[in-house]
Design a protein around this motif. Structure first.
Motif, PDB file in Angstrom:
ATOM      1  N   GLY A 116      36.692 -11.011  17.293  1.00  0.00           N
ATOM      2  CA  GLY A 116      38.047 -11.548  17.212  1.00  0.00           C
ATOM      3  C   GLY A 116      38.063 -13.073  17.690  1.00  0.00           C
ATOM      4  O   GLY A 116      38.682 -13.942  17.278  1.00  0.00           O
ATOM      5  N   ILE A 142      44.955 -11.278   8.414  1.00  0.00           N
ATOM      6  CA  ILE A 142      43.570 -10.584   8.618  1.00  0.00           C
ATOM      7  C   ILE A 142      43.681  -9.022   8.464  1.00  0.00           C
ATOM      8  O   ILE A 142      44.323  -8.533   8.903  1.00  0.00           O
ATOM      9  N   VAL A 163      41.424  -5.648   8.116  1.00  0.00           N
ATOM     10  CA  VAL A 163      40.515  -5.195   8.977  1.00  0.00           C
ATOM     11  C   VAL A 163      40.196  -3.432   8.579  1.00  0.00           C
ATOM     12  O   VAL A 163      41.162  -2.759   8.555  1.00  0.00           O
ATOM     13  N   SER A 194      39.383  -2.690  14.668  1.00  0.00           N
ATOM     14  CA  SER A 194      40.611  -3.326  14.654  1.00  0.00           C
ATOM     15  C   SER A 194      41.244  -3.759  15.950  1.00  0.00           C
ATOM     16  O   SER A 194      41.895  -4.762  16.217  1.00  0.00           O
ATOM     17  N   ILE A 236      39.238  -6.716  17.404  1.00  0.00           N
ATOM     18  CA  ILE A 236      39.694  -8.008  16.970  1.00  0.00           C
ATOM     19  C   ILE A 236      40.901  -8.350  17.405  1.00  0.00           C
ATOM     20  O   ILE A 236      41.022  -9.564  17.511  1.00  0.00           O
ATOM     21  N   ILE A 237      41.853  -7.464  17.429  1.00  0.00           N
ATOM     22  CA  ILE A 237      43.306  -7.857  17.769  1.00  0.00           C
ATOM     23  C   ILE A 237      43.185  -8.473  19.487  1.00  0.00           C
ATOM     24  O   ILE A 237      43.848  -9.436  19.883  1.00  0.00           O
ATOM     25  N   LEU A 250      41.628 -11.732  19.339  1.00  0.00           N
ATOM     26  CA  LEU A 250      42.532 -12.924  18.693  1.00  0.00           C
ATOM     27  C   LEU A 250      43.628 -13.348  19.888  1.00  0.00           C
ATOM     28  O   LEU A 250      43.695 -14.535  20.201  1.00  0.00           O
ATOM     29  N   VAL A 264      47.533  -9.100  11.811  1.00  0.00           N
ATOM     30  CA  VAL A 264      46.427  -8.424  11.500  1.00  0.00           C
ATOM     31  C   VAL A 264      46.717  -6.983  10.874  1.00  0.00           C
ATOM     32  O   VAL A 264      47.856  -6.189  11.327  1.00  0.00           O
ATOM     33  N   VAL A 307      49.216  -4.096  15.447  1.00  0.00           N
ATOM     34  CA  VAL A 307      49.124  -4.237  14.033  1.00  0.00           C
ATOM     35  C   VAL A 307      50.259  -4.760  13.305  1.00  0.00           C
ATOM     36  O   VAL A 307      51.412  -4.164  13.865  1.00  0.00           O
ATOM     37  N   SER A 350      39.118  -3.594   3.200  1.00  0.00           N
ATOM     38  CA  SER A 350      39.977  -4.718   3.591  1.00  0.00           C
ATOM     39  C   SER A 350      40.186  -5.287   2.074  1.00  0.00           C
ATOM     40  O   SER A 350      41.279  -5.582   1.829  1.00  0.00           O
TER      41      SER A 350
END
Lengths: 314, 314
Positions: free
Chosen positions: B149, B166, B168, B176, B179-180, B183, B192, B243, B276
């Motif tokens: 992320g 984005i 994922v 996921s 990454i969230i 970020l 996302v 998300v 994705s």
């Protein structure tokens, strides 16, 4: 969305991959320098961009059924120039479509009736203001590909560098002569070894003879980017004393390279691009314990050719 | 030669690919963030390294027949810890060999007689000082994957950034949620979107229900990294409101993603990694004209599965 083309101002930096499993099974350290993610999927964009942006002519004529044609078509599209690519009418439709997709004219010929060279001459005579571009035998091509030599020189000097040898696929000699030129411009003297299909070994024969040998016909090697009958004159001038050697790679080692990249590096590589790894595979003792930089020239390969390479080898 | 392992001090930076042809045919701008060249070939090394280097225990137990087992085995090898990976005895031999190749014990079980979870409990009871590692349901896993992320946040802020969305892949939710988390730590609020196999859509069902739904059995999707019956509790805590949505991807779109990566981006991607892109392929209008960042979770795929994906689609 902005069209990504408007943001293209030249070749992309190359991609570096360090496949641990491959290195472990080979018993050497491997740094892969791969041009598979370059614009149009091969190193050919480097020279095409350099040529198309440095010649004054607004129209470019070339002959290619492969990576060079697509790269020159795209470079000309980006630079607002016209491009004609002479191709055999029997070329795979995807290749014809790709050239057209980049805005170029695909000039389809019956190679039984007229050679590609003759057709280029005919087109050039009809349009003398157009630039006839060679895929390799041109100082501008060598200068364009030298940019990859500069990148490898930077890599060599970095914390993960210190290469003992740099292996490069050879066909017409455009890539290898460019890399050597770029490395030497940066003061790097690491040995550069050419990797050539054994089936079309004009360069190995030329090195042994001390002068350029021209094969009587194109060799039907699976490495279709290396079917040239002879390296170019400008390339030979760099290569004759510039390479540290040449390794002749049998067909099965080329295909083994394709498969090893798939299995042990997650890399999709075209057979020509796998020549440099094939050279290591055929000489494991020579490179044992060394840090080898293998250059992958491109990744564009027909799915049928690719799946055969995956299936037919152990 | 120095063993490359001695130079590994953590996960590798991810690899960025911008496939022009794919973008042109999709009608959007595509930035591929691919973990196929990460150590052991998937993002799983990020969390494995983070877990193995942050827990005090010298021994790690986990269950995995895929990427997580290999990644944890390698992380433990690098950190001088012992690792046991519970695997079905029916696992592909290459996967068993890979785990052993990284110095771990492959604990092979008959899943008809005992579940993987039961075997992990048994091993843990016999060795209470060992750390039982989850592939996704662990704050340390989320923290490890957050590093990706952070990298995407940097990319988003750079000259080629400005992502509109984005995408994922989602299985257990480790990637996921990581990454969230990464970020948001960097102050990036780009939506996302999770990409899940339609065949095993527990997360989409969970989002609709507002609580976690557990599938009665593992779905036999080709995206074998996303066969989990339910996302983890720690992951759900991040994902439920983190998300921006979830797209359910049919099997043929997953395989089309694998094939499009091959044909138009020179990327070798495993089916789970293609989720994705499959989400974009199933919603071309939704992403038209946008700049989409698609995350590829890994590239390890059996050659037979891969060649089938290349052959069976138009």
């Amino acid at each position: 969305m902005s069209d990504f083309r408007t943001s293209v101002t030249g070749p992309r930096p190359t991609t570096i991959v360090r496949p641990g499993r491959l290195a472990a099974t080979l018993g050497c350290t491997i740094t892969v320098v791969t041009e598979t993610f370059q614009h149009t999927g091969s190193f050919k964009f480097r020279a095409s961009w350099h040529v198309a942006s440095h010649v004054a002519q607004q129209r470019v004529i070339c002959a290619s059924s492969g990576n060079f044609g697509q790269a020159m078509a795209f470079a000309c599209q980006l630079l607002g120039k016209q491009c004609t690519v002479v191709m055999p009418a029997t070329s795979a439709q995807v290749k014809i479509d790709a050239v057209r997709g980049y805005g170029a004219t695909a000039d389809l010929i019956d190679v039984q009736e007229m050679s590609r060279e003759a057709r280029v001459e005919q087109l050039s005579a009809a349009d003398p203001l157009a630039y006839v571009a060679s895929a390799y035998d041109d100082p501008l091509v060598i200068a364009g590909n030298a940019s990859l030599g500069h990148e490898i020189a930077t890599l060599h000097a970095g914390p993960d560098g210190g290469f003992d040898a740099i292996l490069v696929p050879i066909g017409g000699g455009g890539l290898s002569s460019g890399i050597i030129t770029g490395l030497r411009e940066c003061g790097v003297s690491v040995p550069v070894i050419a990797a050539e299909p054994l089936l079309g070994n004009d360069f190995a024969q030329s090195i042994r003879a001390g002068h350029r040998i021209i094969l009587p016909a194109e060799a039907l090697t699976v490495a279709d980017g290396a079917r040239t009958r002879c390296v170019g004159a400008h390339n030979w001038a760099v290569l004759q004393h510039g390479v540290a050697g040449v390794i002749e790679v049998p067909e099965d080692a080329i295909l083994a390279g394709v498969r090893r990249y798939f299995l042990e590096a997650n890399l999709k590589v075209e057979p020509t691009g796998a020549l440099s790894l094939g050279a290591v595979l055929t000489n494991p003792d020579r490179f044992a314990e060394q840090h080898v930089c293998v250059v992958v020239s491109g990744g564009n390969v027909d799915p049928v050719v690719y799946t055969n390479a995956l299936q037919n080898l152990s």
